[in-house]
Design a protein around this motif. Structure first.
Motif, mmCIF file in Angstrom:
data_model
loop_
_atom_site.group_PDB
_atom_site.id
_atom_site.type_symbol
_atom_site.label_atom_id
_atom_site.label_comp_id
_atom_site.label_asym_id
_atom_site.label_seq_id
_atom_site.Cartn_x
_atom_site.Cartn_y
_atom_site.Cartn_z
ATOM 1 N N LYS A 111 0.795 -1.219 0.000
ATOM 2 C CA LYS A 111 0.000 0.000 0.000
ATOM 3 C C LYS A 111 0.834 1.279 0.000
ATOM 4 N N SER A 112 2.144 1.184 -0.136
ATOM 5 C CA SER A 112 2.991 2.363 0.047
ATOM 6 C C SER A 112 3.422 3.020 -1.248
ATOM 7 N N GLY A 113 3.115 2.482 -2.400
ATOM 8 C CA GLY A 113 3.534 3.072 -3.673
ATOM 9 C C GLY A 113 3.629 1.984 -4.720
ATOM 10 N N MET A 114 4.160 2.314 -5.886
ATOM 11 C CA MET A 114 4.231 1.333 -6.968
ATOM 12 C C MET A 114 5.613 1.387 -7.584
ATOM 13 N N SER A 115 6.188 0.233 -7.927
ATOM 14 C CA SER A 115 7.501 0.213 -8.571
ATOM 15 C C SER A 115 7.589 -0.989 -9.477
ATOM 16 N N TRP A 116 8.493 -0.907 -10.461
ATOM 17 C CA TRP A 116 8.755 -2.060 -11.295
ATOM 18 C C TRP A 116 10.181 -2.000 -11.806
ATOM 19 N N THR A 117 10.677 -3.138 -12.287
ATOM 20 C CA THR A 117 12.049 -3.237 -12.756
ATOM 21 C C THR A 117 12.052 -3.432 -14.260
ATOM 22 N N LEU A 118 12.888 -2.672 -14.940
ATOM 23 C CA LEU A 118 13.004 -2.747 -16.393
ATOM 24 C C LEU A 118 14.444 -3.069 -16.742
ATOM 25 N N GLY A 119 14.673 -3.861 -17.747
ATOM 26 C CA GLY A 119 16.057 -4.132 -18.117
ATOM 27 C C GLY A 119 16.176 -5.126 -19.245
ATOM 28 N N PRO A 120 17.331 -5.160 -19.884
ATOM 29 C CA PRO A 120 17.556 -6.032 -21.037
ATOM 30 C C PRO A 120 18.134 -7.376 -20.639
ATOM 31 N N ARG A 121 18.302 -8.227 -21.593
ATOM 32 C CA ARG A 121 18.969 -9.502 -21.410
ATOM 33 C C ARG A 121 20.145 -9.559 -22.381
ATOM 34 N N ALA A 159 -5.999 2.580 -13.652
ATOM 35 C CA ALA A 159 -5.765 2.462 -15.094
ATOM 36 C C ALA A 159 -4.533 3.257 -15.507
ATOM 37 N N MET A 160 -4.317 4.418 -14.896
ATOM 38 C CA MET A 160 -3.124 5.210 -15.189
ATOM 39 C C MET A 160 -1.864 4.424 -14.842
ATOM 40 N N GLU A 161 -1.856 3.768 -13.670
ATOM 41 C CA GLU A 161 -0.713 2.946 -13.266
ATOM 42 C C GLU A 161 -0.426 1.862 -14.293
ATOM 43 N N ARG A 162 -1.486 1.138 -14.634
ATOM 44 C CA ARG A 162 -1.315 0.003 -15.542
ATOM 45 C C ARG A 162 -0.813 0.463 -16.908
ATOM 46 N N TRP A 163 -1.346 1.559 -17.412
ATOM 47 C CA TRP A 163 -0.955 2.036 -18.738
ATOM 48 C C TRP A 163 0.492 2.540 -18.742
ATOM 49 N N LEU A 164 0.886 3.252 -17.692
ATOM 50 C CA LEU A 164 2.258 3.735 -17.609
ATOM 51 C C LEU A 164 3.220 2.562 -17.463
ATOM 52 N N GLU A 165 2.813 1.556 -16.707
ATOM 53 C CA GLU A 165 3.640 0.350 -16.575
ATOM 54 C C GLU A 165 3.848 -0.308 -17.930
ATOM 55 N N GLU A 166 2.779 -0.471 -18.714
ATOM 56 C CA GLU A 166 2.895 -1.072 -20.040
ATOM 57 C C GLU A 166 3.814 -0.247 -20.930
ATOM 58 N N THR A 167 3.673 1.068 -20.854
ATOM 59 C CA THR A 167 4.471 1.953 -21.699
ATOM 60 C C THR A 167 5.951 1.831 -21.395
ATOM 61 N N LEU A 168 6.313 1.860 -20.121
ATOM 62 C CA LEU A 168 7.722 1.820 -19.752
ATOM 63 C C LEU A 168 8.327 0.432 -19.954
ATOM 64 N N GLN A 169 7.513 -0.603 -19.838
ATOM 65 C CA GLN A 169 8.031 -1.952 -20.073
ATOM 66 C C GLN A 169 8.345 -2.191 -21.539
ATOM 67 N N ASP A 170 7.723 -1.452 -22.442
ATOM 68 C CA ASP A 170 7.981 -1.621 -23.871
ATOM 69 C C ASP A 170 9.303 -1.004 -24.303
ATOM 70 N N ILE A 171 9.951 -0.247 -23.426
ATOM 71 C CA ILE A 171 11.215 0.394 -23.765
ATOM 72 C C ILE A 171 12.352 -0.613 -23.598
ATOM 73 N N ALA A 172 13.278 -0.624 -24.550
ATOM 74 C CA ALA A 172 14.466 -1.487 -24.457
ATOM 75 C C ALA A 172 15.505 -0.776 -23.601
ATOM 76 N N TRP A 173 15.407 -0.945 -22.286
ATOM 77 C CA TRP A 173 16.327 -0.275 -21.369
ATOM 78 C C TRP A 173 17.707 -0.912 -21.453
ATOM 79 N N PRO A 174 18.754 -0.118 -21.669
ATOM 80 C CA PRO A 174 20.107 -0.689 -21.732
ATOM 81 C C PRO A 174 20.640 -1.128 -20.381
ATOM 82 N N ARG A 175 20.074 -0.633 -19.307
ATOM 83 C CA ARG A 175 20.458 -1.026 -17.960
ATOM 84 C C ARG A 175 19.198 -1.242 -17.131
#
Length: 394
Positions: free
Chosen positions: A21-31, A229-245
């Protein structure tokens, strides 16, 4: 009233999600990926990215028979070997069991497969230098805040099953009533099977159309009014990015979705690539050199600002209702007083949508992200060579 959501999501190959309940976070990164060469047979067969060659690699000397002085060629000997290039630019040659080849065999492989090995060396060179470019240019694909989310319908691909063709009886079958009855029963069975297939197809198509309607409402309405819905959409958007790190992002949505606070766990400078590569004109080798410490710090400075720039831009483009973003980037460092790892904030910036829209997103290659973020309400203590002092975030 502030609404806080927290989520942790690990990208593919698996997804791990934790809720609190304290906030939202996710991890993005390449393989990562690896390359190699396969060679087999008395002739050396090499394959690199679609390039292949086959040359004679080894022939044992002829063997004399005891009863005659005539010589006969020994049987063809088949071998296999693997060639690779390390991150330090060293060429390696191993047999099928992983043992290093002799110098004479290595020289044969180099001599008879020069172009193929050069292809592998060039690919490794591009891989090393490409990582540097990816870190420095992450901001170049930042979308314009004027581009709004739009629903793109997906057609239902499977076509409707075709009805069974009616098999006409041959002339002699017309003379046999039992044969006619058997043909008719088979046809009725095929018709019933087709009916079941058609019914299942119609149900699947109806479910697809319902999902498309939900998706359209989600993009055209929900992300403009609903926090979840804003959370979910922003999560989808940022996960589609090919993060180099690998990048960890935490967010808090406040003021009925008009303001977003973002905390970004930036990579450490120790994780930055510190080498550059070049292929010499002569010889089969890769020249790998360490970058000066000042260049590593400058590249790190550009990268961590580029990450913040990209996230701000993606958020404004994904959520048109957001008018202000507060982004703070931190990194883990050792506390010299205790030796323990602590979170040091490197910069913190407040950006209003109206100010963000003044950037020319058609000429991002001309934008210096370090200077660009400085035009906003920015907290940062940093030297020109990229040495950061910790700050108190906004």
């Amino acid at each position: 009233m502030a609404l806080r959501f927290r989520r942790s999501i690990k990208l593919a190959p698996g997804i791990r999600m934790n809720l609190s309940k304290s906030g939202m976070s996710w991890t993005l990164g390449p393989r990562g990926a690896s390359v190699g060469i396969g060679k087999r047979g008395a002739r050396l067969n090499t394959s690199f990215m679609g390039f292949s060659s086959s040359q004679s690699l080894y022939k044992p000397p002829p063997r004399q028979r005891q009863s005659t002085t005539r010589q006969s060629a020994s049987p063809t000997r088949y071998i296999s070997l693997t060639c690779g290039v390390t991150d330090d630019g060293v060429l390696t040659f191993h047999d099928r069991d992983g043992n290093e080849l002799s110098e004479s065999m290595v020289e044969l492989a180099k001599k008879q497969n020069r172009e193929a090995i050069l292809e592998l060396i060039q690919r490794k060179c591009d891989e090393i230098n490409g990582e540097l470019d990816a870190l420095a240019n992450i901001h170049l694909d930042t979308p314009s805040p004027h581009s709004r989310p739009s629903f793109v319908p997906e057609s239902y691909i499977p076509s409707a099953p075709l009805p069974p063709a009616l098999s006409l009886p041959r002339w002699w079958e017309k003379l046999l009533p039992k044969r006619l009855a058997k043909l008719e029963a088979a046809h009725q069975q095929a018709v019933a099977h087709h009916h079941r297939q058609l019914e299942a197809w119609e149900q699947d198509k109806a479910r697809h159309e319902q999902e498309q309607e939900r998706r359209q409402r989600f993009i055209e309405h929900d992300i403009h009014h609903d926090i979840a819905a804003m959370e979910r959409w922003l999560e989808e958007t940022l996960q589609d990015i090919a993060w180099p790190r690998e990048t960890l992002i935490s967010l808090e949505i406040v003021e009925q979705g008009q303001h977003i606070r973002l905390d970004v766990d930036l990579p450490e400078i120790e994780d930055m690539p510190s080498k550059t590569a070049a292929v010499p004109v002569r010889g089969l080798k890769l020249s790998v050199k360490n970058l000066p410490a000042v260049q590593v710090r400058k590249r790190y400075m550009a990268h961590v600002h580029g990450v913040g720039f990209r996230i701000i831009g993606e958020t404004f483009a994904a959520l048109p209702c957001v008018h202000r973003i507060t982004l703070s980037g931190f990194s883990q460092r050792n506390d010299p007083a205790t030796g323990q790892v602590r979170d040091d904030y490197l910069y913190s910036v407040n950006v209003e949508r109206d100010d963000w829209e003044r950037i020319d997103f058609m000429a991002l290659e001309m934008v210096d992200v370090v200077e660009s973020l400085a035009q906003f309400d920015l907290r940062r203590q940093m030297t020109k060579t990229g040495i950061f002092k910790p700050i108190q975030p906004i």
